[in-house]
Design an enzyme around this catalytic site. Structure first.
Site, PDB file in Angstrom:
ATOM      1  N   VAL A   1     -47.486  11.453  19.917  1.00  0.00           N
ATOM      2  CA  VAL A   1     -48.098  12.195  21.030  1.00  0.00           C
ATOM      3  C   VAL A   1     -47.827  11.454  22.339  1.00  0.00           C
ATOM      4  CG1 VAL A   1     -50.222  13.151  21.955  1.00  0.00           C
ATOM      5  CG2 VAL A   1     -49.885  13.040  19.472  1.00  0.00           C
ATOM      6  N   ALA A   2     -47.114  12.097  23.246  1.00  0.00           N
ATOM      7  CA  ALA A   2     -46.746  11.440  24.503  1.00  0.00           C
ATOM      8  C   ALA A   2     -46.586  12.481  25.604  1.00  0.00           C
ATOM      9  CB  ALA A   2     -45.447  10.656  24.346  1.00  0.00           C
TER      10      ALA A   2
ATOM     11  N   TYR B   1     -59.283  11.373  22.608  1.00  0.00           N
ATOM     12  CA  TYR B   1     -59.268  12.403  21.575  1.00  0.00           C
ATOM     13  C   TYR B   1     -60.632  12.937  21.152  1.00  0.00           C
ATOM     14  CZ  TYR B   1     -54.455  10.956  21.462  1.00  0.00           C
ATOM     15  OH  TYR B   1     -53.164  10.677  21.833  1.00  0.00           O
TER      16      TYR B   1
ATOM     17  N   GLU C   1     -54.811   5.058  22.165  1.00  0.00           N
ATOM     18  CA  GLU C   1     -55.928   4.926  23.102  1.00  0.00           C
ATOM     19  C   GLU C   1     -57.166   5.571  22.496  1.00  0.00           C
ATOM     20  OE1 GLU C   1     -55.198   5.466  27.393  1.00  0.00           O
ATOM     21  OE2 GLU C   1     -53.167   6.059  26.823  1.00  0.00           O
TER      22      GLU C   1
ATOM     23  N   ILE D   1     -51.262  19.066  30.149  1.00  0.00           N
ATOM     24  CA  ILE D   1     -50.145  19.224  29.211  1.00  0.00           C
ATOM     25  C   ILE D   1     -50.561  18.819  27.792  1.00  0.00           C
ATOM     26  CG2 ILE D   1     -47.829  18.387  28.630  1.00  0.00           C
ATOM     27  CD1 ILE D   1     -47.290  18.227  31.639  1.00  0.00           C
TER      28      ILE D   1
ATOM     29  N   PHE E   1     -48.807   5.308  11.294  1.00  0.00           N
ATOM     30  CA  PHE E   1     -47.859   6.350  11.743  1.00  0.00           C
ATOM     31  C   PHE E   1     -48.140   6.774  13.168  1.00  0.00           C
ATOM     32  CE2 PHE E   1     -51.506   8.330   9.832  1.00  0.00           C
ATOM     33  CZ  PHE E   1     -51.738   9.483  10.538  1.00  0.00           C
TER      34      PHE E   1
ATOM     35  N   ARG F   1     -52.424  16.990  34.061  1.00  0.00           N
ATOM     36  CA  ARG F   1     -52.063  18.372  34.387  1.00  0.00           C
ATOM     37  C   ARG F   1     -52.311  19.327  33.226  1.00  0.00           C
ATOM     38  NH1 ARG F   1     -46.442  16.867  37.613  1.00  0.00           N
ATOM     39  NH2 ARG F   1     -47.317  15.036  38.628  1.00  0.00           N
TER      40      ARG F   1
END
Length: 401
Positions: free
Chosen positions: A85-86, A126, A122, A96, A401, A94
């Site tokens: 996830v990046a 989440y 981080e 995204i 992972f 924004r």
């Protein structure tokens, strides 16, 4: 400034691979080596990836594979294992990530998977998507000079030196036995085993290639490193299907010559400190989370695992991100659960991330209630709920992972 409205989320294609790799290298501050690139592509097929695109440029990414994860009671559940996830640093704040996660979770719901899991870089991002810490781990450093075993501690023996090449099949077999016993541990796919046995250079962090210890019921993979004129054994992975193997492997690791300290990660219920005459020789250097989880389907997830005590309660679950919430009657008899929507009044009220925190047994419901994460309408119901969700063994992550 680019707005989220100008960004399109779509399935990735083979042509997106270079841009995805560049985005992940930027986001995670590393470079993929040639020795892992092909294995990485096998583990994370491009057809499972989603990308956010702005004017033809990839500015966001997420992907997943379906994992088999052990849950309390030595049962298994299929889960979406999310990774990579990046969002580009040029496109922060924004919306995204929310767009990517909406598409990601819509797909997981369509696949009918009751659980989503990932290892997070981080900790503050989440929770709003319904996730919480589901497995904790503890990093330790052991002072080799003070590490003496108690006279009453047996020495099972049976450990031998080996190489990765000659012990690969044994390592895979032992891992499978261990994984089926341990809540939170995932089955390891062939491509991930390929990365282990390739002993990828980037994963060494300046240390040696892997040394291997094997026991009929266990194995340990470790490296040697030198830091501040000190010689360190860094345990990368220790898996033991029996307590005898666990003890035998640690006896050898703590007897290696020309070593000042041994570094490792252990679970909350690892008996290692209690095996030594001086428990202070085992010093905690970090306490953190290793897996996050989100329940996607409350009845399916709660009926997949076993429970320690009988239970009959009603839960009100709020889902701020998707539509998995509602009121559910949860009834447990002899460790087996039934769960279904109900119109009965709730006895316990909480956000869906609380179920992720409780699911594998890492946290206690009574502690979350004390932290105002669970609203209690009936105090005996909390006590019964807390006791039912406790586990005989603390959860552990199988592979990162």
């Amino acid at each position: 400034m680019t707005s989220a409205k100008s960004v399109t989320v779509r399935s990735a294609t083979e042509q997106d691979r270079p841009a995805i790799a560049a985005l992940q290298e930027t986001g995670f501050g590393m470079r993929y080596g040639d020795d892992e690139r092909a294995l990485h592509h096998q583990l994370w097929p491009v057809e499972r990836a989603l990308v956010a695109v702005d004017n033809g440029r990839v500015v966001g990414h997420t992907t997943d594979i379906t994992m088999t994860v052990t849950v309390p009671g030595q049962h298994t559940v299929r889960a979406a294992g999310v990774s990579g996830v990046a969002v580009a640093p040029t496109h922060r704040r924004r919306g995204i990530l929310r767009e990517l996660y909406t598409a990601q979770h819509e797909r997981t719901e369509s696949d009918g998977l009751p659980l989503t899991v990932f290892t997070a870089s981080e900790a503050t991002i989440y929770g709003r998507f319904g996730y919480d810490t589901a497995i904790l781990d503890t990093a330790i450093t052991i002072d080799r000079r003070r590490a003496e075993f108690r006279p009453s501690t047996p020495d099972p023996g049976g450990v031998e030196l080996a190489t990765l090449a000659e012990s690969a099949s044994h390592i895979e077999e032992v891992y499978g036995r261990w994984q089926r016993q341990v809540p939170g541990a995932q089955a390891r796919p062939a491509a991930k085993w390929g990365m282990v046995f390739a002993d990828v250079e980037r994963h060494r962090d300046g240390a040696t290639s892997l040394f291997v210890l094997v026991h009929p019921d266990g194995y340990a993979l470790y490296r040697r490193r030198y830091r501040d004129h000190r010689s360190i054994v860094s345990v990368v992975e220790l898996r033991a299907a029996t307590q005898q193997a666990h003890l035998a492997l640690w006896r050898v690791l703590l007897s290696i010559d020309l070593v000042d300290s041994v570094e490792a990660e252990i679970s909350d219920d690892d008996p290692l400190p209690y095996l030594l005459t001086d428990s202070r020789a085992v010093r905690v250097t970090r306490r953190g989370d290793s897996l996050w989880a989100r329940v996607m389907d409350v009845p399916a997830a709660l009926t997949a695992r076993a429970y320690r005590h009988d239970l009959d309660t009603v839960l009100a679950v709020h889902d701020p991100f998707r539509s998995a919430g509602g009121e559910f009657a949860l009834r447990v008899r002899d460790g087996v659960a039934e769960c279904e929507p109900t119109t009965r009044p709730a006895e316990l009220v909480f956000d869906i991330n609380v179920l992720g925190a409780l699911y594998f047994g890492a946290h206690r419901a009574r502690v979350l209630a004390a932290a105002h994460r669970i609203r209690v309408e009936d105090v005996p119901a909390l006590r019964a709920f807390d006791e039912a969700f406790t586990t005989d063994r603390m959860p552990e992550l199988g592979w990162f992972f």
